[in-house]
Design an enzyme around this catalytic site. Structure first.
Site, PDB file in Angstrom:
ATOM      1  N   SER A  54      45.659   5.103  24.666  1.00  0.00           N
ATOM      2  CA  SER A  54      44.810   5.894  25.569  1.00  0.00           C
ATOM      3  C   SER A  54      45.501   6.178  26.904  1.00  0.00           C
ATOM      4  CB  SER A  54      43.515   5.144  25.834  1.00  0.00           C
ATOM      5  OG  SER A  54      42.787   5.830  26.819  1.00  0.00           O
ATOM      6  N   LEU A  55      45.289   7.403  27.402  1.00  0.00           N
ATOM      7  CA  LEU A  55      45.820   7.772  28.720  1.00  0.00           C
ATOM      8  C   LEU A  55      44.768   7.569  29.816  1.00  0.00           C
ATOM      9  CD1 LEU A  55      47.684  11.090  27.772  1.00  0.00           C
ATOM     10  CD2 LEU A  55      48.724   8.882  28.306  1.00  0.00           C
ATOM     11  N   THR A  92      34.858   5.590  23.314  1.00  0.00           N
ATOM     12  CA  THR A  92      35.607   6.445  22.392  1.00  0.00           C
ATOM     13  C   THR A  92      35.380   5.979  20.959  1.00  0.00           C
ATOM     14  OG1 THR A  92      37.728   7.517  21.986  1.00  0.00           O
ATOM     15  CG2 THR A  92      37.830   5.203  22.660  1.00  0.00           C
ATOM     16  N   LYS A 102      30.916   6.539  19.790  1.00  0.00           N
ATOM     17  CA  LYS A 102      30.291   7.604  20.579  1.00  0.00           C
ATOM     18  C   LYS A 102      28.837   7.896  20.173  1.00  0.00           C
ATOM     19  CE  LYS A 102      34.293  10.175  22.250  1.00  0.00           C
ATOM     20  NZ  LYS A 102      35.000  11.454  22.293  1.00  0.00           N
ATOM     21  N   GLY A 151      33.171  14.748  16.343  1.00  0.00           N
ATOM     22  CA  GLY A 151      32.577  14.563  17.660  1.00  0.00           C
ATOM     23  C   GLY A 151      33.022  15.597  18.673  1.00  0.00           C
ATOM     24  N   TYR A 184      46.493  16.533  22.278  1.00  0.00           N
ATOM     25  CA  TYR A 184      47.457  16.475  23.395  1.00  0.00           C
ATOM     26  C   TYR A 184      48.684  15.631  23.064  1.00  0.00           C
ATOM     27  CZ  TYR A 184      44.479  12.435  24.147  1.00  0.00           C
ATOM     28  OH  TYR A 184      43.739  11.299  23.962  1.00  0.00           O
TER      29      TYR A 184
HETATM   30  P1  NAP Z   1      36.399  12.997  14.477  1.00  0.00           P
HETATM   31  O1  NAP Z   1      34.991  12.941  14.949  1.00  0.00           O
HETATM   32  O2  NAP Z   1      36.935  11.891  13.650  1.00  0.00           O
HETATM   33  O3  NAP Z   1      36.585  14.399  13.679  1.00  0.00           O
HETATM   34  C1  NAP Z   1      37.785  14.697  13.008  1.00  0.00           C
HETATM   35  C2  NAP Z   1      37.724  16.122  12.444  1.00  0.00           C
HETATM   36  O4  NAP Z   1      39.021  16.393  11.864  1.00  0.00           O
HETATM   37  C3  NAP Z   1      36.694  16.301  11.340  1.00  0.00           C
HETATM   38  O5  NAP Z   1      36.201  17.616  11.366  1.00  0.00           O
HETATM   39  C4  NAP Z   1      37.544  16.050  10.076  1.00  0.00           C
HETATM   40  O6  NAP Z   1      37.023  16.688   8.921  1.00  0.00           O
HETATM   41  C5  NAP Z   1      38.829  16.734  10.483  1.00  0.00           C
HETATM   42  N1  NAP Z   1      39.967  16.253   9.705  1.00  0.00           N
HETATM   43  C6  NAP Z   1      40.560  15.030   9.792  1.00  0.00           C
HETATM   44  N2  NAP Z   1      41.596  14.945   8.925  1.00  0.00           N
HETATM   45  C7  NAP Z   1      41.643  16.133   8.265  1.00  0.00           C
HETATM   46  C8  NAP Z   1      42.486  16.653   7.262  1.00  0.00           C
HETATM   47  N3  NAP Z   1      43.497  15.951   6.745  1.00  0.00           N
HETATM   48  N4  NAP Z   1      42.265  17.923   6.816  1.00  0.00           N
HETATM   49  C9  NAP Z   1      41.256  18.665   7.339  1.00  0.00           C
HETATM   50  N5  NAP Z   1      40.419  18.221   8.306  1.00  0.00           N
HETATM   51  C10 NAP Z   1      40.602  16.968   8.764  1.00  0.00           C
HETATM   52  O7  NAP Z   1      37.408  13.113  15.720  1.00  0.00           O
HETATM   53  P2  NAP Z   1      37.167  13.831  17.132  1.00  0.00           P
HETATM   54  O8  NAP Z   1      36.756  12.822  18.134  1.00  0.00           O
HETATM   55  O9  NAP Z   1      36.324  15.025  16.934  1.00  0.00           O
HETATM   56  O10 NAP Z   1      38.687  14.237  17.514  1.00  0.00           O
HETATM   57  C11 NAP Z   1      39.360  15.270  16.817  1.00  0.00           C
HETATM   58  C12 NAP Z   1      40.698  15.569  17.513  1.00  0.00           C
HETATM   59  O11 NAP Z   1      40.464  16.012  18.844  1.00  0.00           O
HETATM   60  C13 NAP Z   1      41.632  14.361  17.629  1.00  0.00           C
HETATM   61  O12 NAP Z   1      42.945  14.801  17.421  1.00  0.00           O
HETATM   62  C14 NAP Z   1      41.455  13.915  19.071  1.00  0.00           C
HETATM   63  O13 NAP Z   1      42.615  13.284  19.601  1.00  0.00           O
HETATM   64  C15 NAP Z   1      41.222  15.239  19.767  1.00  0.00           C
HETATM   65  N6  NAP Z   1      40.407  15.105  20.993  1.00  0.00           N
HETATM   66  C16 NAP Z   1      40.922  15.581  22.154  1.00  0.00           C
HETATM   67  C17 NAP Z   1      40.186  15.481  23.325  1.00  0.00           C
HETATM   68  C18 NAP Z   1      40.748  15.996  24.615  1.00  0.00           C
HETATM   69  O14 NAP Z   1      40.191  15.660  25.678  1.00  0.00           O
HETATM   70  N7  NAP Z   1      41.766  16.819  24.603  1.00  0.00           N
HETATM   71  C19 NAP Z   1      38.886  14.911  23.314  1.00  0.00           C
HETATM   72  C20 NAP Z   1      38.381  14.441  22.079  1.00  0.00           C
HETATM   73  C21 NAP Z   1      39.162  14.550  20.925  1.00  0.00           C
HETATM   74  P3  NAP Z   1      35.948  15.930   7.976  1.00  0.00           P
HETATM   75  O15 NAP Z   1      34.626  16.135   8.608  1.00  0.00           O
HETATM   76  O16 NAP Z   1      36.092  16.616   6.678  1.00  0.00           O
HETATM   77  O17 NAP Z   1      36.361  14.490   7.928  1.00  0.00           O
END
Ligand code: NAP
Length: 291
Positions: free
Chosen positions: A20-21, A67, A71, A134, A229
């Site tokens: 985590s950052l 996180t 959540k 999420g 990121y």
């Molecule tokens: P999450 O709730 O676990 O959701 C993951 C999503 O990715 C789901 O829609 C999942 O699909 C899909 N997925 C995972 N593996 C896959 C694959 N091999 N093929 C196709 N779809 C796949 O995670 P999240 O919290 O939403 O985070 C998602 C991403 O956003 C992460 O990379 C995280 O680091 C990034 N993020 C960035 C920020 C920021 O501030 N920049 C904030 C939050 C998150 P299914 O529903 O089919 O499992």
């Protein structure tokens, strides 16, 4: 600033949290703003959540971020949640107000702020969102609130895309919407998409060679946002850059959601743009570019 008996503690709880950052961002901001506070990250798995909340209350920790994987589950331990958190159905920020825990969600707000920084107007836009986890929930609800015209959701698990669309419709009935399976997306007649946002974890370190969707159908007028990121430029963004598109990575969203949490905890407005500019020059973020 030195630690003394007045120093307030803020923290992150989640599992895993080792990459985590957030501690860097918050401690930098506390220092820059002369706030007598420190931010730590605590490894808390789902079995420890209940005890962790009791500990936070007992020690009067003033606020914390939440996180993966807490959540949604954290809501069971809170006394109230904000309008945004209710809409999204998840909490990433908690404020301790005299022993009462209030939940907020700053992910969507951080995302929207990062777009407005680039002077991108959202009203009437046609948006394609990849993923229904999420982050996608937070972003799509806030986009709907900001007045986009149309939202398409693509997800590997179609039921989750359908549920998200139904939740958006309930709250924003005027929005046009569609959803489909990520693997079966029909790329014909998709030229009018204004913004594509990758909210899946596909392409994230260490699987940097993966791409969530072939975007050969887009033209240079499409804005392509990847909220990942690590790395800062995913394969998805590289492909979009080759097409001449405006590309945006997840770093500013990350910083803004953190700083908006801080504004909630401290109950004061911070000079967000200035802190973001200073943060972007810091070693810990520059080093992150090597992921
Ligand atoms: P999450 O709730 O676990 O959701 C993951 C999503 O990715 C789901 O829609 C999942 O699909 C899909 N997925 C995972 N593996 C896959 C694959 N091999 N093929 C196709 N779809 C796949 O995670 P999240 O919290 O939403 O985070 C998602 C991403 O956003 C992460 O990379 C995280 O680091 C990034 N993020 C960035 C920020 C920021 O501030 N920049 C904030 C939050 C998150 P299914 O529903 O089919 O499992």
């Amino acid at each position: 600033m030195d630690i003394n008996s007045d120093t307030k503690l803020y923290c992150l709880i989640g599992h895993p949290i080792s990459k985590s950052l957030s501690p860097y961002i918050h401690n930098f901001s506390f220092n820059k703003n002369n706030i007598n506070a420190k931010y730590l990250a605590f490894e808390v798995d789902k079995y420890k959540l209940k005890d962790c909340i009791s500990g936070i209350k007992a020690l009067d920790i003033k606020g914390f971020n939440v996180t993966i994987p807490h959540k949604v589950d954290i809501i069971n331990y809170l006394d109230d949640i904000s309008e945004e958190a209710k809409l999204i159905g998840a909490v990433n920020t908690v404020k301790n107000v005299n022993g009462k825990l209030i939940g907020y969600n700053t992910d969507g707000l951080g995302f929207i702020k990062s777009l407005y920084d680039k002077k991108i107007d959202l009203e009437g836009k046609n948006v394609l969102i990849l993923g229904s986890g999420g982050a996608s929930r937070a972003i799509s609800m806030m986009l709907a609130k900001e007045g986009v015209r149309k939202i398409h959701i693509l997800n590997r698990t179609i039921d989750k895309a359908k549920k998200l669309i139904n939740d958006i419709k309930k709250n924003f009935p005027k929005i046009e919407y569609s959803y489909s399976n990520l693997a079966e997306f029909n790329i014909n007649n998709q030229q009018d998409i204004d913004i594509i946002i990758n909210c899946t974890s596909v392409g994230m370190y260490p699987d940097e060679n993966e791409i969530p969707l072939d975007i050969k159908f887009i033209n240079q007028n499409t804005i392509v946002y990847d909220i990942i990121y690590k790395p800062l430029k995913t394969k998805f963004l590289k492909k979009a850059e080759e097409k001449g598109c405006l590309i945006i990575n997840g770093l500013k969203m990350l910083i803004y959601q953190a700083l908006i949490s801080e504004e909630i905890w401290l109950n004061k407005k911070l000079d967000l743009e200035n802190i973001v500019m200073a943060l972007e020059k810091q070693d810990f973020l520059l080093k992150n570019r090597n992921y």
